[in-house]
Enzyme design. Structure first.
Site, PDB file in Angstrom:
ATOM      1  N   VAL A 326       0.845  -1.184   0.000  1.00  0.00           N
ATOM      2  CA  VAL A 326       0.000   0.000   0.000  1.00  0.00           C
ATOM      3  C   VAL A 326       0.884   1.239   0.000  1.00  0.00           C
ATOM      4  CG1 VAL A 326      -1.597   1.329   1.445  1.00  0.00           C
ATOM      5  CG2 VAL A 326      -1.947  -1.126   1.139  1.00  0.00           C
ATOM      6  N   SER A 327       0.551   2.228  -0.828  1.00  0.00           N
ATOM      7  CA  SER A 327       1.254   3.511  -0.855  1.00  0.00           C
ATOM      8  C   SER A 327       2.721   3.296  -1.210  1.00  0.00           C
ATOM      9  CB  SER A 327       1.069   4.233   0.484  1.00  0.00           C
ATOM     10  OG  SER A 327       1.501   5.567   0.416  1.00  0.00           O
ATOM     11  N   ASN A 328       3.659   3.738  -0.363  1.00  0.00           N
ATOM     12  CA  ASN A 328       5.064   3.461  -0.658  1.00  0.00           C
ATOM     13  C   ASN A 328       5.342   1.967  -0.700  1.00  0.00           C
ATOM     14  OD1 ASN A 328       5.990   6.053  -1.056  1.00  0.00           O
ATOM     15  ND2 ASN A 328       6.861   6.298   0.986  1.00  0.00           N
ATOM     16  N   GLY A 330       3.224  -0.173  -1.914  1.00  0.00           N
ATOM     17  CA  GLY A 330       2.783  -0.561  -3.254  1.00  0.00           C
ATOM     18  C   GLY A 330       3.819  -0.219  -4.300  1.00  0.00           C
TER      19      GLY A 330
END
Length: 720
Positions: A326-328, A330
């Protein structure tokens, strides 16, 4: 792996030993089984049978710690807190100035799990998501505690500079006959437990081993005044201790000078390591997977004679490996999949990733009533953020933004001063305040912000997000050290707006309370170049303007550091671009249309489009854009957010389930589409509880034609 491991069981007959029952006292570290020093791709077969399991060479063997958690007094997912504890108040330390590593772990899991979820019952926690909700979406009726083994170790290149914290959790439900591994790289600048509530939650419930990494960020905080840093498990150690996860690269003379000129400051690993760790995130995730193969082979054979080499039987060829994050996290999962040359990864699932797409491809994006031509999208991360940090305080004053949730924390006078300073510097042309605010917002819009995200920007300013990110990443990309105090910024604890010595209690707890990038854990962002001396940046006065304009001089300097012809900041950001080539692997990327943390016109939309152009008919990447969702589910518990937004985490879990069924049962992945959720709204001035059937529209197996995301003649079309 060329086909699903569920149909490749040729080696399964060899895996007769289950990890269930390989137990020690709950929460008690035990010495891992001895093994030769190589990795899963290097254990050579001998005449007696299969290859020998081997500790990967990048693992710092002296750091390796293994602990069993019984799922009763303590566990892998919630540190013994369960659903009730995660929804309750912050657990206390017996001695706040000297918390134990077990207490630090418990509180780190508490804070990291809650940071990625709306943990209110009205928001669905305990009913739709949470530790008690199984991977199939059903309430298990319990607290959600999961028994199993947890291995921690540092990964390093031999220099002692990386000290990347890796962790592998292996639940007792791990099935050695059908093994699976899912990655859990941390989001933001978080430590190794940063993805416990995202990939970790889903993977443990599915019986997978979970491979975590802090990607070289972690809670690497070096208190320059006391000379103390953090160990791998958060304990305070001397900065020169070989077990420290980070200490500033300073000579004694440089340290003395800095402590004199700017006392009580902190060096932060993600910011000041001079390594630009993001450039290595793919490798760090791949190494966490290799470490996971070592661990699961050790655990499956945990009852073997320690004098006998452990066989290496759980292999990439027989194991489902999901790169997820997720986010960084991801972003790191995408990097790892692009860089995988060993065949470790089978599929990738990335939610709201910090994707920085390649330049390749003449892609156009048709969305939100406009078409973005090449050059108008795919802007690098800090290009957008340095502009946002400069203009957003002024843009917050537009009439439309007065409806934004969490607007109250903003200082209108400071925002007005920022408008005046922008005008004085000829960065705006309007002469009246309303015109300046509208112009600032227009500049942000033209730079590619999706309209649905605008109303979130004032709240992000209120929690200091653009300021924090711009300062931190400019240092990281430019490989600056704490001694450089780039553009006049530094980090310290704050009292009455002044930098002060952090309390012993706050310092000792940073591993459990901080997210890795101040302001966090009691540390604030300091503007050292304020007219009257160092002060918390929101209270500063810019020397060139003589205004309390939220460190305008500093943020203009940071923007200029990006725009400079020979910018080492921009070069460092350029070095972390993704390739967009996933090698034809199945994949899902998803995002909330209202994401204002990672603007979708610079991240997920162009990443998906360019992957289609690069891989062509070989691409198996799918893209789901979720309406009425944004980046920070934790804000959904607050007024104004609760009525507007649904949790993006729910759709990450759904994407993992879709991928699971695709691999296990052969179900086709739904086509790329816009998913039209229903916000909770208000009824008689009250916001109803989130309801699965009412608000959370599923990703459709056969979506309406008007919801399909398509690429035709180089134009990616996103339905409105």
């Amino acid at each position: 792996m060329t086909s699903s491991p569920w149909f490749r069981c040729a080696c399964a007959c060899l895996l007769m030993v289950s990890i269930a029952g390989c137990s020690d006292d709950a929460g008690t570290p035990v010495e891992p089984d001895a093994a030769p020093p190589t990795g899963p791709d290097a254990g050579a077969p001998d005449a007696a049978g299969p290859p020998v399991n081997a500790l990967p060479g990048f693992v710092v063997e002296s750091s390796l710690v293994a602990t069993y958690y019984d799922g009763v007094s303590d566990d892998l997912l919630t540190a013994g807190l369960g659903l009730t504890g995660l929804q309750g108040g912050v657990p206390t330390f017996a001695d706040p100035a000297a918390p134990t590593v077990a207490e630090l772990r418990r509180n780190a899991i508490y804070s990291n799990y809650r940071a990625l979820h709306d943990t209110s019952s009205a928001g669905g926690f305990g009913r739709i998501s949470g530790p008690n909700i199984g991977a199939d979406g059903q309430d298990t009726g319990g607290e959600g505690l999961i028994a199993g083994w947890e291995y921690l170790a540092y990964g390093d290149d031999g220099s002692g500079a990386d000290m990347v914290t890796m962790m592998v959790q292996v639940p007792d439900s791990f099935d050695s006959a059908a093994p699976c591994i899912i990655t859990a790289p941390s989001s933001g600048s978080r430590g190794v437990y940063g993805a416990i509530g995202t990939s970790g939650d889903w993977g443990l419930k599915r019986g997978c081993a979970v491979a975590y990494t802090d990607q070289g960020k972690g809670i690497g905080f070096h208190n320059l005044a006391t000379g103390q840093a953090r160990g791998m498990r958060g304990e305070l150690v001397d900065a020169d201790d070989p077990g420290a996860n980070f200490s500033a690269d300073l000579s004694d003379a440089e340290l003395a000078t800095l402590n004199t000129e700017a006392p009580n400051r902190f060096a932060i690993k993600h910011v000041h390591s001079k390594q630009n760790p993001e450039a290595h995130w793919g490798r760090y995730v791949l190494e966490s997977i290799e470490f996971a193969f070592y661990v699961v082979n050790e655990r499956v054979h945990g009852d073997a004679d320690p004098a006998t080499d452990t066989p290496y039987l759980i292999t990439p060829e027989t194991t489902l490996v999901i790169a997820a994050g997720v986010s960084n996290g991801g972003s790191a999962a995408l990097h790892a999949t692009e860089e995988d040359r060993q065949g470790l990864i089978d599929v990738v699932v990335a939610s709201e990733p910090n994707a920085q797409p390649p330049v390749q491809g003449e892609l156009r994006i048709s969305a939100d009533g406009r078409t973005l031509e090449p050059g108008q999208h795919s802007r690098l991360f800090l290009d957008h953020y340095s502009l946002l940090a400069l203009y957003q305080p002024c843009a917050a004053l537009t009439v439309a933004n007065q409806e934004a949730p969490l607007l109250a924390p903003l200082d209108s006078a400071a925002n007005e001063a920022r408008c005046a300073s922008l005008r004085e510097a000829d960065l705006l042309t309007a002469d009246d305040l309303a015109g300046q605010a509208d112009e600032a917002q227009q500049i942000i819009d033209v730079y590619g912000m999706a309209p649905d995200a605008n109303i979130l920007l004032p709240a992000h300013q209120g929690i200091q997000f653009p300021a924090s990110v711009t300062v931190g990443y400019a240092n990281a990309y430019g490989r600056y050290g704490v001694e450089d105090r780039l553009c006049g910024f530094s980090y310290a604890a704050v009292a009455a707006g002044q930098p002060v010595a952090i309390s012993a209690e706050a310092d000792a707890a940073l591993f459990a309370t901080a997210n890795g990038l101040p302001p966090t854990g009691g540390l604030g962002l300091i503007y050292d170049d304020s007219r009257d001396g160092a002060v918390e940046h929101r209270q500063s006065i810019s020397p060139s303007t003589d205004r309390a304009d939220i460190a305008f001089d500093g943020f203009q300097c940071l923007r200029d550091s990006w725009l400079a012809t020979d910018s080492q900041v921009a070069a460092g950001n350029e070095a972390v671009r993704h390739s967009g080539d996933l090698g034809g692997r199945p994949g899902i990327v998803l995002v909330g249309r209202s994401d204002a943390v990672l603007p979708i016109n610079h991240t997920v939309r162009p990443y998906y489009g360019k992957n289609q152009l690069i891989e062509g008919d070989a691409s198996r990447l799918h893209y789901y854009e979720i309406v009425n969702a944004h980046h920070l589910d934790v804000l959904n518990a607050f007024p104004g957010f609760d009525e507007r937004y649904v949790p993006i985490q729910y759709y990450f879990e759904q994407a993992l389930e879709l991928m699971w069924r695709h691999l296990r049962d052969g179900d086709p992945l739904p086509p790329s589409q816009v998913v039209r959720t229903v916000p909770r709204g208000k009824q008689a001035d009250a916001v109803p509880a989130l309801d699965l059937a009412t608000h959370l529209t599923p990703v459709a197996a056969s979506p309406d034609t008007g919801d399909l995301i398509t690429l035709d003649s180089g134009t990616l079309t996103i339905p409105e």
